[in-house]
Design a protein around this motif. Structure first.
Motif: not given
Lengths: 115, 116
Positions: A37, A106-111, A33, B106, A35, A43, B43-44, A91
């Motif tokens: 943010q 979940f991963g730590n995301g890409t900003r 998935y 969310w 998402y 999200l 951020r996790q 994410f």
């Protein structure tokens, strides 16, 4: 066991460039998935993929955005001709099955920052 | 369409005290799941607790518990004996139990600060 790995952690692009965000799910997970943010927001669902198939892309903009999850390799979220409004944290989450008892990781995301 | 509302953008609590974060939702579904996720500065997104709508018993996970009021569509999170490491954004999320798409809806989040 490695968790969901997203890279890069930070990505800076100029307007008009392409952004490619990668997500390696937990080993053995076939459901992914994506998402987004936005600043000061929660999200928003973008797309749900299984191996080689897009199951639900109802949250993804019709233009400039695409996603894939090939048989081999990570899932890729691709944004073409980025604009400032694309700046956000993206994410990825994965699960082993679609069963509700199979937890989402979940991963730590890409900003992504668009300048 | 489902919506999730968190009415408290920011909250603070003293270390070792108890704090409750509120969440309300709107849905016409009868079977669904509710979640609280924690997002620290790293951020996790970390799952804190989960509740199945068909279960009347409130879920608990160590210092974290929920007050699930299905008729009122309310799903609050109680954190007991707050610790400095609990400082984070907390998101309430909804997932309907239909098909195999585990799409989460969310809330906007509550920023919790635990003060020493």
């Amino acid at each position: 066991n490695a968790g969901v790995m997203q890279n890069p952690r930070h990505l800076v692009r100029r307007r008009g460039q392409e952004a490619r965000l990668r997500c390696s799910p937990v080993k053995g997970h076939s459901h992914v998935y994506w998402y987004r943010q936005l600043p000061e927001e929660g999200l928003k669902f973008m797309v749900y993929l299984q191996k080689e198939n897009i199951i639900d892309e109802s949250g993804m903009p019709k233009e400039r955005f695409s996603a894939e999850f090939p048989k081999e390799g990570p899932s890729i979220l691709r944004i073409q001709q980025v604009v400032r409004g694309d700046s956000a944290a993206y994410f990825c989450a994965s699960s082993e099955q679609s069963s509700y008892n199979s937890p989402l990781h979940f991963g730590n995301g890409t900003r992504l920052t668009v300048t | 369409a489902q919506t999730v509302t968190q009415s408290q953008p920011e909250m603070s609590v003293q270390e070792a005290e108890t704090v409750t974060l509120s969440c309300t939702y709107d849905t016409s579904e009868s079977n669904y799941y509710l979640f609280w996720y924690k997002q620290p500065p790293s951020r996790q997104m970390i799952l804190v607790i989960r509740q199945e709508a068909y279960k009347q018993q409130n879920a608990t996970e160590n210092r974290f518990s929920v007050n699930f009021q299905k008729a009122a569509k309310s799903f609050s999170l109680k954190i007991s004996d707050s610790q400095l490491g609990d400082t984070a954004m907390y998101f309430c999320a909804f997932m309907k139990q239909a098909g195999n798409n585990r799409k989460l809806i969310w809330g906007l989040g509550t920023s919790l600060a635990v003060n020493p």
